[in-house]
Motif scaffolding. Structure first.
Motif, PDB file in Angstrom:
ATOM      1  N   ARG A 171     -20.162  -2.658 -35.349  1.00  0.00           N
ATOM      2  CA  ARG A 171     -19.910  -4.043 -34.951  1.00  0.00           C
ATOM      3  C   ARG A 171     -18.655  -4.524 -35.657  1.00  0.00           C
ATOM      4  NH1 ARG A 171     -23.200  -8.676 -37.196  1.00  0.00           N
ATOM      5  NH2 ARG A 171     -24.320  -6.912 -38.016  1.00  0.00           N
ATOM      6  N   PHE A 172     -17.738  -5.084 -34.874  1.00  0.00           N
ATOM      7  CA  PHE A 172     -16.515  -5.654 -35.427  1.00  0.00           C
ATOM      8  C   PHE A 172     -16.879  -6.866 -36.277  1.00  0.00           C
ATOM      9  CE2 PHE A 172     -13.209  -8.900 -35.045  1.00  0.00           C
ATOM     10  CZ  PHE A 172     -12.164  -8.239 -35.648  1.00  0.00           C
ATOM     11  N   VAL A 173     -16.274  -6.965 -37.463  1.00  0.00           N
ATOM     12  CA  VAL A 173     -16.568  -8.076 -38.368  1.00  0.00           C
ATOM     13  C   VAL A 173     -15.353  -8.982 -38.550  1.00  0.00           C
ATOM     14  CG1 VAL A 173     -17.266  -8.717 -40.708  1.00  0.00           C
ATOM     15  CG2 VAL A 173     -18.335  -6.764 -39.591  1.00  0.00           C
ATOM     16  N   SER A 174     -14.190  -8.388 -38.895  1.00  0.00           N
ATOM     17  CA  SER A 174     -13.036  -9.250 -39.159  1.00  0.00           C
ATOM     18  C   SER A 174     -11.720  -8.509 -39.017  1.00  0.00           C
ATOM     19  CB  SER A 174     -13.119  -9.841 -40.570  1.00  0.00           C
ATOM     20  OG  SER A 174     -12.934  -8.832 -41.544  1.00  0.00           O
ATOM     21  N   TRP A 175     -10.685  -9.309 -38.839  1.00  0.00           N
ATOM     22  CA  TRP A 175      -9.309  -8.820 -38.805  1.00  0.00           C
ATOM     23  C   TRP A 175      -8.494  -9.762 -39.674  1.00  0.00           C
ATOM     24  CZ3 TRP A 175      -4.794 -10.808 -36.036  1.00  0.00           C
ATOM     25  CH2 TRP A 175      -3.715  -9.917 -35.993  1.00  0.00           C
ATOM     26  N   GLN A 186      -5.767  -5.581 -41.867  1.00  0.00           N
ATOM     27  CA  GLN A 186      -7.018  -4.901 -42.190  1.00  0.00           C
ATOM     28  C   GLN A 186      -8.059  -5.251 -41.142  1.00  0.00           C
ATOM     29  OE1 GLN A 186      -8.622  -5.113 -46.281  1.00  0.00           O
ATOM     30  NE2 GLN A 186     -10.422  -5.974 -45.323  1.00  0.00           N
ATOM     31  N   MET A 187      -8.735  -4.239 -40.634  1.00  0.00           N
ATOM     32  CA  MET A 187      -9.800  -4.433 -39.660  1.00  0.00           C
ATOM     33  C   MET A 187     -11.091  -3.911 -40.288  1.00  0.00           C
ATOM     34  SD  MET A 187      -9.583  -3.495 -35.651  1.00  0.00           S
ATOM     35  CE  MET A 187      -8.271  -4.687 -35.406  1.00  0.00           C
ATOM     36  N   ILE A 188     -12.149  -4.715 -40.222  1.00  0.00           N
ATOM     37  CA  ILE A 188     -13.425  -4.352 -40.835  1.00  0.00           C
ATOM     38  C   ILE A 188     -14.496  -4.231 -39.759  1.00  0.00           C
ATOM     39  CG2 ILE A 188     -15.234  -5.045 -42.473  1.00  0.00           C
ATOM     40  CD1 ILE A 188     -12.623  -4.464 -43.880  1.00  0.00           C
ATOM     41  N   TYR A 189     -15.256  -3.146 -39.846  1.00  0.00           N
ATOM     42  CA  TYR A 189     -16.428  -2.939 -38.994  1.00  0.00           C
ATOM     43  C   TYR A 189     -17.636  -2.735 -39.891  1.00  0.00           C
ATOM     44  CZ  TYR A 189     -13.509  -2.218 -34.882  1.00  0.00           C
ATOM     45  OH  TYR A 189     -12.629  -2.395 -33.852  1.00  0.00           O
ATOM     46  N   LEU A 190     -18.789  -3.158 -39.426  1.00  0.00           N
ATOM     47  CA  LEU A 190     -20.057  -2.875 -40.091  1.00  0.00           C
ATOM     48  C   LEU A 190     -20.752  -1.842 -39.219  1.00  0.00           C
ATOM     49  CD1 LEU A 190     -21.859  -3.558 -42.461  1.00  0.00           C
ATOM     50  CD2 LEU A 190     -22.927  -5.323 -41.073  1.00  0.00           C
ATOM     51  N   ARG A 228     -19.626  -0.187 -44.568  1.00  0.00           N
ATOM     52  CA  ARG A 228     -18.428  -0.981 -44.286  1.00  0.00           C
ATOM     53  C   ARG A 228     -17.289  -0.015 -44.000  1.00  0.00           C
ATOM     54  NH1 ARG A 228     -14.005  -2.739 -47.424  1.00  0.00           N
ATOM     55  NH2 ARG A 228     -13.246  -4.793 -46.838  1.00  0.00           N
ATOM     56  N   CYS A 229     -16.656  -0.175 -42.842  1.00  0.00           N
ATOM     57  CA  CYS A 229     -15.509   0.656 -42.476  1.00  0.00           C
ATOM     58  C   CYS A 229     -14.278  -0.235 -42.454  1.00  0.00           C
ATOM     59  CB  CYS A 229     -15.728   1.294 -41.103  1.00  0.00           C
ATOM     60  SG  CYS A 229     -14.313   2.254 -40.526  1.00  0.00           S
ATOM     61  N   ALA A 230     -13.322   0.066 -43.321  1.00  0.00           N
ATOM     62  CA  ALA A 230     -12.068  -0.686 -43.377  1.00  0.00           C
ATOM     63  C   ALA A 230     -10.953   0.211 -42.848  1.00  0.00           C
ATOM     64  CB  ALA A 230     -11.761  -1.102 -44.811  1.00  0.00           C
ATOM     65  N   ALA A 278      -0.945  -7.962 -31.474  1.00  0.00           N
ATOM     66  CA  ALA A 278      -1.139  -7.035 -32.594  1.00  0.00           C
ATOM     67  C   ALA A 278      -2.617  -6.713 -32.762  1.00  0.00           C
ATOM     68  CB  ALA A 278      -0.581  -7.640 -33.883  1.00  0.00           C
ATOM     69  N   PHE A 279      -3.452  -7.743 -32.718  1.00  0.00           N
ATOM     70  CA  PHE A 279      -4.898  -7.552 -32.847  1.00  0.00           C
ATOM     71  C   PHE A 279      -5.416  -6.620 -31.758  1.00  0.00           C
ATOM     72  CE2 PHE A 279      -9.134  -8.893 -31.379  1.00  0.00           C
ATOM     73  CZ  PHE A 279      -9.876  -8.516 -32.482  1.00  0.00           C
ATOM     74  N   SER A 280      -5.030  -6.863 -30.527  1.00  0.00           N
ATOM     75  CA  SER A 280      -5.494  -6.062 -29.402  1.00  0.00           C
ATOM     76  C   SER A 280      -5.083  -4.594 -29.542  1.00  0.00           C
ATOM     77  CB  SER A 280      -4.943  -6.640 -28.096  1.00  0.00           C
ATOM     78  OG  SER A 280      -5.373  -5.881 -26.998  1.00  0.00           O
ATOM     79  N   GLY A 281      -3.831  -4.361 -29.918  1.00  0.00           N
ATOM     80  CA  GLY A 281      -3.353  -2.989 -30.096  1.00  0.00           C
ATOM     81  C   GLY A 281      -4.053  -2.270 -31.231  1.00  0.00           C
ATOM     82  N   GLU A 282      -4.235  -2.966 -32.346  1.00  0.00           N
ATOM     83  CA  GLU A 282      -4.894  -2.354 -33.498  1.00  0.00           C
ATOM     84  C   GLU A 282      -6.374  -2.106 -33.214  1.00  0.00           C
ATOM     85  OE1 GLU A 282      -3.901  -4.806 -36.878  1.00  0.00           O
ATOM     86  OE2 GLU A 282      -1.778  -4.265 -36.729  1.00  0.00           O
ATOM     87  N   GLN A 283      -6.994  -3.015 -32.488  1.00  0.00           N
ATOM     88  CA  GLN A 283      -8.406  -2.823 -32.159  1.00  0.00           C
ATOM     89  C   GLN A 283      -8.581  -1.616 -31.230  1.00  0.00           C
ATOM     90  OE1 GLN A 283     -10.583  -6.025 -30.183  1.00  0.00           O
ATOM     91  NE2 GLN A 283     -12.214  -5.694 -31.654  1.00  0.00           N
ATOM     92  N   ASP A 284      -7.636  -1.414 -30.337  1.00  0.00           N
ATOM     93  CA  ASP A 284      -7.687  -0.259 -29.443  1.00  0.00           C
ATOM     94  C   ASP A 284      -7.569   1.036 -30.241  1.00  0.00           C
ATOM     95  OD1 ASP A 284      -7.792   0.925 -26.801  1.00  0.00           O
ATOM     96  OD2 ASP A 284      -5.649   1.372 -27.060  1.00  0.00           O
ATOM     97  N   ILE A 285      -6.638   1.079 -31.183  1.00  0.00           N
ATOM     98  CA  ILE A 285      -6.482   2.266 -32.041  1.00  0.00           C
ATOM     99  C   ILE A 285      -7.739   2.475 -32.881  1.00  0.00           C
ATOM    100  CG2 ILE A 285      -5.225   3.233 -34.022  1.00  0.00           C
ATOM    101  CD1 ILE A 285      -2.712   1.826 -32.858  1.00  0.00           C
ATOM    102  N   ALA A 286      -8.289   1.397 -33.427  1.00  0.00           N
ATOM    103  CA  ALA A 286      -9.499   1.497 -34.248  1.00  0.00           C
ATOM    104  C   ALA A 286     -10.660   2.078 -33.437  1.00  0.00           C
ATOM    105  CB  ALA A 286      -9.882   0.127 -34.803  1.00  0.00           C
ATOM    106  N   ARG A 287     -10.833   1.591 -32.226  1.00  0.00           N
ATOM    107  CA  ARG A 287     -11.921   2.082 -31.366  1.00  0.00           C
ATOM    108  C   ARG A 287     -11.740   3.575 -31.082  1.00  0.00           C
ATOM    109  NH1 ARG A 287     -11.820   3.283 -26.505  1.00  0.00           N
ATOM    110  NH2 ARG A 287      -9.934   2.141 -26.002  1.00  0.00           N
TER     111      ARG A 287
END
Length: 144
Positions: free
Chosen positions: A87-91, A99-103, A113-115, A28-37
């Protein structure tokens, strides 16, 4: 004997790491991170709001139409400027969403902060960009 215990401990660590890498959360993390990117590249770098909208879930697309997202994209560009760094901060996994957070650093704002919010199917539902400002210190009260 100590060598065998150390080797056994290392094997246990390796196996637990492998098991964790194959867990449903990892997928799930990998798929969501790909969409986020992809979404960040499309919306904030290329500024193609129509393509960014297509990366969002179907029900999110109904709530945010092309015109509204296009206007929002222009507002982001004028207020924040060009995206310089992220920069990725948290999932975080919640019961009904992730929720995925980037700074991020933009041309006009040094810290944003991008949520990104995902549903349980891993589809992007919503996003928020929040500039982080330092709170100004209150001047010390004058003593009489």
């Amino acid at each position: 004997m100590k060598k065998y215990i150390a080797a056994a401990a290392l094997i246990v660590l390796l196996l637990s790491g492998t098991a964790m890498a194959a867990s449903p959360d990892a997928a799930a993390f990998s798929g969501e991170q790909d969409i986020a990117r992809k979404w960040v590249d499309t919306m904030l770098v290329k500024r193609d709001s129509s393509a960014a909208l297509k990366l969002m879930a179907g029900d999110a697309q109904k709530e945010i139409d092309k015109a509204k997202l296009n206007t929002l994209s222009g507002d982001i560009a004028s207020r924040l400027g060009q995206l310089k760094e992220r920069r990725f901060v948290s999932w975080t996994r919640f019961d009904q969403a992730d929720q995925m957070i980037y700074l991020m650093t933009f041309e006009k704002e040094p810290a944003v902060r991008c949520a990104l919010l995902f549903d349980k199917k891993g589809q992007l539902q919503n996003f928020a960009l929040t500039p982080l400002k330092e709170k100004a210190e209150k001047p010390a009260a004058k003593k009489k």
